[in-house]
Design a protein around this motif. Sequence first.
Motif, mmCIF file in Angstrom:
data_model
loop_
_atom_site.group_PDB
_atom_site.id
_atom_site.type_symbol
_atom_site.label_atom_id
_atom_site.label_comp_id
_atom_site.label_asym_id
_atom_site.label_seq_id
_atom_site.Cartn_x
_atom_site.Cartn_y
_atom_site.Cartn_z
ATOM 1 N N VAL A 141 0.856 -1.185 0.000
ATOM 2 C CA VAL A 141 0.000 0.000 0.000
ATOM 3 C C VAL A 141 0.891 1.233 0.000
ATOM 4 O O VAL A 141 1.850 1.327 0.791
ATOM 5 C CB VAL A 141 -0.930 0.013 1.220
ATOM 6 C CG1 VAL A 141 -1.962 1.126 1.082
ATOM 7 C CG2 VAL A 141 -1.630 -1.336 1.386
ATOM 8 N N SER A 142 0.577 2.172 -0.869
ATOM 9 C CA SER A 142 1.422 3.349 -1.051
ATOM 10 C C SER A 142 0.670 4.627 -0.706
ATOM 11 O O SER A 142 -0.560 4.686 -0.795
ATOM 12 C CB SER A 142 1.911 3.424 -2.506
ATOM 13 O OG SER A 142 2.660 2.269 -2.842
ATOM 14 N N PRO A 143 1.408 5.676 -0.327
ATOM 15 C CA PRO A 143 0.766 6.963 -0.033
ATOM 16 C C PRO A 143 0.350 7.655 -1.323
ATOM 17 O O PRO A 143 1.001 7.502 -2.364
ATOM 18 C CB PRO A 143 1.878 7.744 0.680
ATOM 19 C CG PRO A 143 3.146 7.142 0.175
ATOM 20 C CD PRO A 143 2.860 5.693 -0.082
ATOM 21 N N PRO A 144 -0.732 8.410 -1.288
ATOM 22 C CA PRO A 144 -1.179 9.111 -2.498
ATOM 23 C C PRO A 144 -0.183 10.182 -2.918
ATOM 24 O O PRO A 144 0.438 10.844 -2.080
ATOM 25 C CB PRO A 144 -2.516 9.723 -2.086
ATOM 26 C CG PRO A 144 -2.462 9.799 -0.595
ATOM 27 C CD PRO A 144 -1.629 8.645 -0.144
ATOM 28 N N LEU A 150 10.597 4.764 -1.979
ATOM 29 C CA LEU A 150 10.157 5.278 -0.687
ATOM 30 C C LEU A 150 10.568 4.326 0.436
ATOM 31 O O LEU A 150 10.677 3.114 0.230
ATOM 32 C CB LEU A 150 8.638 5.441 -0.658
ATOM 33 C CG LEU A 150 8.016 6.423 -1.659
ATOM 34 C CD1 LEU A 150 6.504 6.455 -1.457
ATOM 35 C CD2 LEU A 150 8.613 7.806 -1.512
ATOM 36 N N PRO A 151 10.781 4.875 1.641
ATOM 37 C CA PRO A 151 10.968 3.988 2.794
ATOM 38 C C PRO A 151 9.733 3.114 2.964
ATOM 39 O O PRO A 151 8.613 3.556 2.690
ATOM 40 C CB PRO A 151 11.155 4.963 3.960
ATOM 41 C CG PRO A 151 10.525 6.239 3.512
ATOM 42 C CD PRO A 151 10.750 6.286 2.030
ATOM 43 N N THR A 152 9.935 1.894 3.403
ATOM 44 C CA THR A 152 8.838 0.921 3.435
ATOM 45 C C THR A 152 8.807 0.188 4.767
ATOM 46 O O THR A 152 9.846 -0.262 5.256
ATOM 47 C CB THR A 152 8.992 -0.083 2.275
ATOM 48 O OG1 THR A 152 8.955 0.633 1.032
ATOM 49 C CG2 THR A 152 7.890 -1.123 2.302
ATOM 50 N N VAL A 153 7.610 0.087 5.336
ATOM 51 C CA VAL A 153 7.412 -0.632 6.593
ATOM 52 C C VAL A 153 6.870 -2.025 6.290
ATOM 53 O O VAL A 153 5.820 -2.170 5.658
ATOM 54 C CB VAL A 153 6.431 0.119 7.514
ATOM 55 C CG1 VAL A 153 6.158 -0.699 8.784
ATOM 56 C CG2 VAL A 153 6.986 1.485 7.884
ATOM 57 N N ILE A 154 7.590 -3.033 6.723
ATOM 58 C CA ILE A 154 7.111 -4.410 6.678
ATOM 59 C C ILE A 154 6.268 -4.620 7.929
ATOM 60 O O ILE A 154 6.786 -4.589 9.042
ATOM 61 C CB ILE A 154 8.278 -5.406 6.642
ATOM 62 C CG1 ILE A 154 9.180 -5.145 5.437
ATOM 63 C CG2 ILE A 154 7.749 -6.850 6.640
ATOM 64 C CD1 ILE A 154 10.507 -5.889 5.510
ATOM 65 N N VAL A 175 1.597 4.683 6.067
ATOM 66 C CA VAL A 175 1.267 5.284 4.776
ATOM 67 C C VAL A 175 0.937 6.769 4.938
ATOM 68 O O VAL A 175 1.302 7.595 4.092
ATOM 69 C CB VAL A 175 0.101 4.513 4.125
ATOM 70 C CG1 VAL A 175 -0.392 5.226 2.878
ATOM 71 C CG2 VAL A 175 0.539 3.088 3.780
ATOM 72 N N ALA A 176 0.278 7.125 6.024
ATOM 73 C CA ALA A 176 -0.058 8.530 6.262
ATOM 74 C C ALA A 176 1.188 9.405 6.398
ATOM 75 O O ALA A 176 1.125 10.617 6.169
ATOM 76 C CB ALA A 176 -0.909 8.656 7.525
ATOM 77 N N ARG A 177 2.299 8.790 6.760
ATOM 78 C CA ARG A 177 3.553 9.525 6.934
ATOM 79 C C ARG A 177 4.491 9.393 5.747
ATOM 80 O O ARG A 177 5.664 9.753 5.834
ATOM 81 C CB ARG A 177 4.235 9.059 8.225
ATOM 82 C CG ARG A 177 3.517 9.548 9.481
ATOM 83 C CD ARG A 177 3.920 8.760 10.711
ATOM 84 N NE ARG A 177 3.375 9.362 11.920
ATOM 85 C CZ ARG A 177 2.120 9.216 12.347
ATOM 86 N NH1 ARG A 177 1.271 8.489 11.636
ATOM 87 N NH2 ARG A 177 1.704 9.805 13.456
ATOM 88 N N GLY A 178 3.994 8.847 4.643
ATOM 89 C CA GLY A 178 4.798 8.808 3.428
ATOM 90 C C GLY A 178 5.567 7.529 3.199
ATOM 91 O O GLY A 178 6.353 7.435 2.248
#
Length: 404
Positions: A141-144, A150-154, A175-178
Motif C-alpha cells: 500500500v502506497s501513499p497518495p 520510498l521507505p517501506t514498513v514491513i 502510509v499517512a507519513r509517506g
Amino acid sequence: MTFRFNENEQFDYEILLALGSAWRQGADVGEVLAAASATADGDPETWVSTWASLARTVRAQAEKCTAHGRTVSARAAFLRAAGYFGTALVAVDGCAGAQARLQELFADHRDCFDRFGAGWDPPAEWVAIPYEDASLPGYLVSPPGRSGALPTVIVNNGSDAPLSTAWTLLGAPAVARGYRALLFDGPGQQSMLFEHGVPFRPDWEEVITPVVDFLAVRGDVDAERLVLAGISQAGYWVPRALAFEHRIAAAVADPGVVDVAESWWHHLGAELRELWDSGDREAFDRIVSEALEEDPALAATWRRRAKPYGIDGPFDLLTEVATYTVAPVTDRITTPLLLTDPEGEHFWPGASRRLYDALPGPKELVGFSETEGAHLHCEPLGRALFEQRVFDWLDARLASGPSA
C-alpha cells in the motif's frame, strides 16, 4: 479507567481494539458500542452472529456506495466491514460447525479487505512473495501522490489478528507519513493457516529474509530504509528475525517478547508448569484435557491459540511453544529497535524491559500508561499517542540513513 464491556476477558479486549481502530476508520464508535451491548453476556454464538450481522450490513452499504460511484464512502465501509468480520472470527472456535463458519467468515473478511485495498488511492498492489516452494500473499500500500523509491514498513502481524487490524495499527499510520506499507500473511497467519494449513515456525528469519529479498529489488522501495514493525506475538518474531537479517534500518516490537511460552504459563499456573518441567506427558495431557472438558470457554480459547502451531497434544504443544525464545540470539541484534512497554500488559508482562536490557545495539523503551489511556496489550485505546511516539522515532532514525 474502570469500564468493562464484556464478562469474557478476550471479548472485552476485542471491543477495546475495535474502538481504537476508529482512529484509522477501521470502525465506527456507535456501531462498536451497539454490538458490544448486544454481546455483553460473553456467549460465543451471540458474539459471532452479532458481529457478522453488523459486518454484512456495513458491506451492503459499501456495495451501494460503489454502485453510485461514491468511492470514498465505499472504501471506508469496506474497511469497517472487514474489521467486523475479523472481530466475529474471534469466537468461532466456541461455536457449532466452527470450521465451516471460519471459512465463510474469513472469505467475507478478506473479500472486504481486498475491495478496500482496490479503492485505495493509489490502489493497493496484491503481491505474492516467493517463499520456499510457494509464496506468501500480501498487499503493498502506497501513499497518495508519491512516486519513486520510498521507505517501506514491513508490517508483521501477530498470532491471530486479521490483516485489517494490522492495517489500522501499523499500516495506515505508516502510509499517512509517506511510507509504503507491506502487509502479508506468514506461516500460521490468516490465509496461510486457514487456506493452506501452514503452521507457525520459530525461525522467523526464514520468513523475513524472503520478504526483504522481494522488496530490495523493487524500484519503488528504498532498500536502505526498510522498517520491520510487529504487533503482539510479532514482538518475538521481529527480534528473532533481526538477529539474522541485518538489512533492516530500524524496527519496532509492540511489545517486546523474550519467550512466547510465558503467555501460556501466565494463565496455566505454576503447578502445571512444574508438571510439564517434570516431563510427565501422560499426566500433563490428562489434567489439561480434563480442565478443557469442564470449561467450554477455556477449551475454545485453547483451540484458537493452539491452531496455528498445528499440534494437538497439550504437552507436545507447550514443548513446541517453548522453542519460541529469542534469548539465545539476543546478542546478535544490532538493528535499532524500539520496544513498547504498556502498563497492564497481560500476555508478556515485564518482557519488554527484559529484552531491552539484553539488547546490545541501539534501542529505545517507550512506556504507555493508564493515566494516558494508552495502557494494555498493543495500546488499543491510545492509537494517536502510539503513532506519535513510535513513528516520530522511526522518522528520526531513517532521516540519518544514507538515502535520506
